[in-house]
Design an enzyme around this catalytic site. Structure first.
Site, short mmCIF file in Angstrom:
data_model
loop_
_atom_site.label_atom_id
_atom_site.label_comp_id
_atom_site.label_asym_id
_atom_site.label_seq_id
_atom_site.Cartn_x
_atom_site.Cartn_y
_atom_site.Cartn_z
N ASN A 8 -26.28 22.36 6.41
CA ASN A 8 -27.08 22.21 5.18
C ASN A 8 -27.48 20.74 5.05
O ASN A 8 -26.68 19.91 4.65
CB ASN A 8 -26.23 22.66 3.98
CG ASN A 8 -26.96 22.46 2.67
OD1 ASN A 8 -28.19 22.35 2.64
ND2 ASN A 8 -26.22 22.41 1.57
N LYS A 10 -29.42 19.39 2.99
CA LYS A 10 -29.76 19.00 1.61
C LYS A 10 -31.11 18.30 1.58
O LYS A 10 -32.03 18.74 2.25
CB LYS A 10 -28.64 18.13 1.01
CG LYS A 10 -27.25 18.75 1.22
CD LYS A 10 -26.21 18.12 0.37
CE LYS A 10 -24.85 18.65 0.80
NZ LYS A 10 -23.86 18.59 -0.23
N HIS A 86 -26.01 27.45 -4.41
CA HIS A 86 -25.23 26.25 -4.08
C HIS A 86 -24.84 25.53 -5.38
O HIS A 86 -25.62 25.51 -6.33
CB HIS A 86 -26.06 25.33 -3.17
CG HIS A 86 -25.23 24.25 -2.55
ND1 HIS A 86 -24.84 23.14 -3.25
CD2 HIS A 86 -24.71 24.12 -1.31
CE1 HIS A 86 -24.10 22.38 -2.46
NE2 HIS A 86 -24.01 22.95 -1.27
N GLU A 88 -24.82 22.57 -6.15
CA GLU A 88 -25.76 21.50 -6.57
C GLU A 88 -26.94 22.09 -7.32
O GLU A 88 -27.54 21.42 -8.17
CB GLU A 88 -26.21 20.69 -5.34
CG GLU A 88 -25.09 19.79 -4.83
CD GLU A 88 -25.19 19.44 -3.35
OE1 GLU A 88 -26.21 19.74 -2.72
OE2 GLU A 88 -24.20 18.88 -2.82
N GLU A 157 -16.91 27.46 -1.51
CA GLU A 157 -17.02 26.01 -1.56
C GLU A 157 -16.45 25.48 -2.89
O GLU A 157 -17.16 25.50 -3.92
CB GLU A 157 -18.49 25.59 -1.49
CG GLU A 157 -19.22 26.08 -0.27
CD GLU A 157 -20.39 25.17 0.07
OE1 GLU A 157 -20.35 24.55 1.14
OE2 GLU A 157 -21.31 25.05 -0.75
N GLY A 163 -18.83 17.03 -0.69
CA GLY A 163 -19.33 15.65 -0.63
C GLY A 163 -18.36 14.60 -1.13
O GLY A 163 -18.76 13.47 -1.41
N SER A 201 -16.60 19.06 2.55
CA SER A 201 -16.08 17.90 3.29
C SER A 201 -15.50 18.26 4.66
O SER A 201 -14.50 17.68 5.08
CB SER A 201 -15.07 17.13 2.45
OG SER A 201 -15.69 16.59 1.30
C1 PEP Z 1 -22.41 21.58 1.15
O1 PEP Z 1 -23.50 21.03 1.19
O2 PEP Z 1 -22.32 22.73 0.76
C2 PEP Z 1 -21.21 20.85 1.58
C3 PEP Z 1 -20.12 21.53 1.80
O3 PEP Z 1 -21.35 19.51 1.72
P1 PEP Z 1 -20.24 18.53 2.39
O4 PEP Z 1 -19.92 19.10 3.73
O5 PEP Z 1 -20.94 17.21 2.47
O6 PEP Z 1 -19.06 18.51 1.49
#
Ligand code: PEP
Length: 245
Positions: A8, A10, A86, A88, A157, A163, A201
């Protein structure tokens, strides 16, 4: 179950040139590359082994809605997977009701849906209730739609792990993923073989800890997917050690 890795990106990278370079470097079997909308077509042309994914989709069929991208448009561009819900996007105001409409519209258009769920904070008892509530609302009406298990992927998640550089513990993530699978199999959904990924992460260093758990069917990778070398190491940990490509 075969594992799956989702990159992803982003709101990255800043240029089309970099996007094509990154797509070529991440063109690996068992991978879904999810660039921003503006790079979808070019990234798609760069992929031979990986699948193309989108990061979001409109909740309605094509009609006059400025700025929206319909599921049919994505499908016609060669997109196979779409990330929905997601955290975000939820933080920007997307509700479970909107997410449910997106899930249904995307499935009807023939896209595979990667539905993201996860709690803002722990403890575990509250976490389970939180995720159960999200799944019930986001997947409402799926039984009536006769949705196939192979068309749906869940990304668990925990919001606090995205992040932040602080991933969940693989043991707790596996416990949550088993719980999610149990909920999906229940009479109200009858979704028996849905892949459930972990996200939050994931790095080359910590990824093996997740992939070696049989309950965890892969990962949704954000930040680390912007570095092709790092992402390829995660892929190696996932597929060379623990999964079939
Ligand atoms: C995500 O974008 O869903 C994500 C898990 O980001 P990261 O790996 O940076 O935590």
């Amino acid at each position: 179950m075969n594992k799956l890795l989702i990159a992803n990106w982003k709101m990255n990278p800043e240029t089309l040139r970099e996007a094509v370079r990154l797509a070529r470097a991440e063109d690996l079997s068992g991978v879904v590359v999810a660039p921003p909308f503006v790079y979808l077509e070019s990234a798609g042309k760069a992929l031979r082994n990986a699948h193309l994914g989108a990061q979001d989709v409109s909740l309605s069929e094509p009609r006059a809605v400025t700025g929206e991208i319909s599921p049919v448009m994505l499908k016609n561009l060669g997109v196979k997977f779409v990330i929905v819900g997601h955290s975000e996007r939820r933080a920007l105001g997307e509700t479970d009701e909107m997410i449910n409409k997106k899930v249904i519209a995307a499935l009807k258009a023939g896209l595979k849906v990667v539905l993201c769920v996860g709690e803002p904070s722990r403890p575990m008892t509250r976490t389970k209730n939180y995720v159960k509530n999200q799944l019930e609302k986001d997947l409402a009406g799926l039984l009536k739609l006769k949705a196939k298990s192979s068309k749906l992927i869940i990304a668990y998640e925990p919001v606090w792990a995205i992040g932040t550089g602080t991933p969940d513990n693989p043991k707790t993530a596996a416990e949550m993923i088993s719980y999610i699978k149990k909920l999906l199999k229940a009479k109200s959904l009858k979704l028996k073989a849905v892949k459930v990924l972990y996200g939050g992460s994931v790095t080359a260093k910590n990824s093996a800890g997740f992939f070696k758990r049989p309950e965890i069917d892969g990962a949704l990778v954000g930040g680390a997917s912007l570095n092709a070398k790092e992402f390829r190491k995660i892929w190696g940990n996932c597929f060379i050690k623990y999964g079939r490509v």
